[in-house]
Design an enzyme around this catalytic site. Structure first.
Site, mmCIF file in Angstrom:
data_model
loop_
_atom_site.group_PDB
_atom_site.id
_atom_site.type_symbol
_atom_site.label_atom_id
_atom_site.label_comp_id
_atom_site.label_asym_id
_atom_site.label_seq_id
_atom_site.Cartn_x
_atom_site.Cartn_y
_atom_site.Cartn_z
ATOM 1 C CG MET A 31 -27.374 3.773 26.633
ATOM 2 S SD MET A 31 -28.686 2.552 26.564
ATOM 3 C CE MET A 31 -28.862 2.147 28.282
ATOM 4 C CG HIS A 38 -21.949 7.594 32.374
ATOM 5 N ND1 HIS A 38 -23.053 7.818 33.155
ATOM 6 C CD2 HIS A 38 -22.263 6.552 31.576
ATOM 7 C CE1 HIS A 38 -24.001 6.956 32.845
ATOM 8 N NE2 HIS A 38 -23.551 6.171 31.887
ATOM 9 C CD GLN A 149 -14.891 -5.646 35.090
ATOM 10 O OE1 GLN A 149 -14.223 -5.498 34.073
ATOM 11 N NE2 GLN A 149 -15.411 -6.814 35.454
ATOM 12 C CD GLN A 154 -21.973 -2.715 27.281
ATOM 13 O OE1 GLN A 154 -23.161 -2.697 27.037
ATOM 14 N NE2 GLN A 154 -21.353 -1.700 27.846
ATOM 15 C CB VAL A 177 -17.478 5.031 39.721
ATOM 16 C CG1 VAL A 177 -17.643 6.152 40.728
ATOM 17 C CG2 VAL A 177 -16.231 5.265 38.863
ATOM 18 C CG MET A 185 -22.112 5.775 41.144
ATOM 19 S SD MET A 185 -21.456 7.390 40.802
ATOM 20 C CE MET A 185 -21.056 7.889 42.457
ATOM 21 C CB SER A 187 -28.610 5.911 34.100
ATOM 22 O OG SER A 187 -27.367 6.255 33.545
HETATM 23 P P1 AMP Z 1 -24.630 3.284 29.983
HETATM 24 O O1 AMP Z 1 -24.923 4.737 29.821
HETATM 25 O O2 AMP Z 1 -25.309 2.661 31.154
HETATM 26 O O3 AMP Z 1 -24.792 2.504 28.704
HETATM 27 O O4 AMP Z 1 -23.093 3.197 30.334
HETATM 28 C C1 AMP Z 1 -22.103 3.731 29.482
HETATM 29 C C2 AMP Z 1 -20.756 3.232 29.912
HETATM 30 O O5 AMP Z 1 -20.503 3.643 31.258
HETATM 31 C C3 AMP Z 1 -20.647 1.703 29.889
HETATM 32 O O6 AMP Z 1 -19.375 1.347 29.380
HETATM 33 C C4 AMP Z 1 -20.791 1.337 31.326
HETATM 34 O O7 AMP Z 1 -20.170 0.122 31.669
HETATM 35 C C5 AMP Z 1 -20.105 2.509 32.002
HETATM 36 N N1 AMP Z 1 -20.558 2.629 33.391
HETATM 37 C C6 AMP Z 1 -21.846 2.663 33.838
HETATM 38 N N2 AMP Z 1 -21.879 2.714 35.184
HETATM 39 C C7 AMP Z 1 -20.590 2.703 35.601
HETATM 40 C C8 AMP Z 1 -19.956 2.716 36.885
HETATM 41 N N3 AMP Z 1 -20.667 2.757 38.018
HETATM 42 N N4 AMP Z 1 -18.616 2.706 36.930
HETATM 43 C C9 AMP Z 1 -17.879 2.660 35.799
HETATM 44 N N5 AMP Z 1 -18.402 2.638 34.552
HETATM 45 C C10 AMP Z 1 -19.740 2.649 34.456
#
Ligand code: AMP
Length: 281
Positions: A31, A38, A149, A154, A177, A185, A187
């Site tokens: 997103m 990411h 993870q 999800q 991460v 981490m 957004s």
């Molecule tokens: P999002 O933009 O929040 O929809 O996340 C996009 C992808 O990045 C999803 O598969 C999330 O699980 C992954 N993601 C978000 N935050 C982290 C993180 N801190 N560590 C690893 N993957 C992440």
């Protein structure tokens, strides 16, 4: 050397660009407002696939009516710069009209697994997620798709969907991460002010306390949940929404920890809702 990154917005542009690609394709759905979590997915895709496609789409159907859709953070220029550095080949940034054309009325829904945890707190959330991910899979036709993870339920739901609908796609789940102090981490971390940012480590601290108990032999799931609740309760600025100690595969709450287990939680820090989890093997 960084390669020239390509940007597509319409479905036609994406499909035309996709047709020109030879070999394996890794898809990283996001997103946007990208961070190192990411980027770790993009780098993993870069290592494993000949071509890497990243989608950036703030999917309206996975947000509830009182959630943060309208203020969800965005910065496309910065995202593109980070993706170019990480070695992505193509970025797809569809508009809501591209993904949900007028008259849209077809949904993908995974049933039982979406009921507990995030599904219980966010009605309709997973229907939005599985529908958009199915649409991304159809549009991009990747060989592998990369998920974090961080969103444990999800990943389980998407793996179920892929099996149930026979998508010929391998799902790769990448580790969480974290910031140096343990905060996962996200957004959404930009919503936190300085004081809230300090408090936000409570999720990691609560999960760590339960893990320590497990490592000392604690197998009573209710006690592990209580340990996490107690750590959160000690932070006046943190408001627990749920804590869970569940079977990793079925996501059902446990009495006793015997096999692979998911410790997970959602906590409000002010108006910001944060989630995190640990896996106990
Ligand atoms: P999002 O933009 O929040 O929809 O996340 C996009 C992808 O990045 C999803 O598969 C999330 O699980 C992954 N993601 C978000 N935050 C982290 C993180 N801190 N560590 C690893 N993957 C992440």
């Amino acid at each position: 050397m960084t390669r020239q990154i390509m940007l597509s917005t319409t479905l036609h542009e994406l499909r035309s660009a996709r047709l020109l690609l030879d070999g394996t394709v890794g898809l990283v759905p996001t997103m946007g407002f990208l961070h190192a979590g990411h980027i770790s997915l993009v780098r993993r895709a870069r290592e494993e696939c000949q071509n890497v496609i990243v989608s950036i789409f703030v999917n309206p159907t996975q947000f509830g009516p009182n959630e943060d859709l309208s203020k969800y953070p965005r910065d496309l220029d910065r995202d593109l710069h980070l993706l170019e550095e990480a070695g992505a080949d193509l970025v797809w940034t569809p508009t809501p009209e591209v993904v949900y054309p007028p008259g849209f009325q077809t949904w993908v829904e995974v049933q039982e697994m979406t009921r507990p945890l995030e599904g219980a707190q966010r009605p309709g959330h997973f229907r939005g997620v599985t529908t958009v991910v199915a649409k991304l899979f159809n549009a991009v036709q990747p060989t592998k798709a990369y998920f974090g993870q961080k969103d444990a339920q999800q990943t389980a739901v998407i793996q179920r969907m892929v099996r149930d609908l026979n998508f010929p796609i391998e799902i790769v789940v990448c580790p969480i991460v974290r910031e140096p102090d343990g905060l996962a981490m996200s957004s959404r971390n930009v919503y936190l002010d300085t004081e809230q940012r300090k408090v936000a480590t409570v999720l990691y601290r609560a999960l760590s306390a339960a893990k320590e108990e497990f490592e000392k032999g604690g197998r009573d799931a209710e006690k592990l949940r209580r340990t996490m609740q107690e750590v959160i309760a000690r932070e006046p600025l943190a408001q627990m929404q749920y804590v869970s100690c569940a079977d990793y595969d079925t996501l059902r709450e446990l009495d006793k920890v015997t096999g692979k287990t998911l410790l997970s939680m959602a906590v409000f820090i002010g108006k910001t809702r944060l989630i995190d989890n640990f896996v106990l093997e």
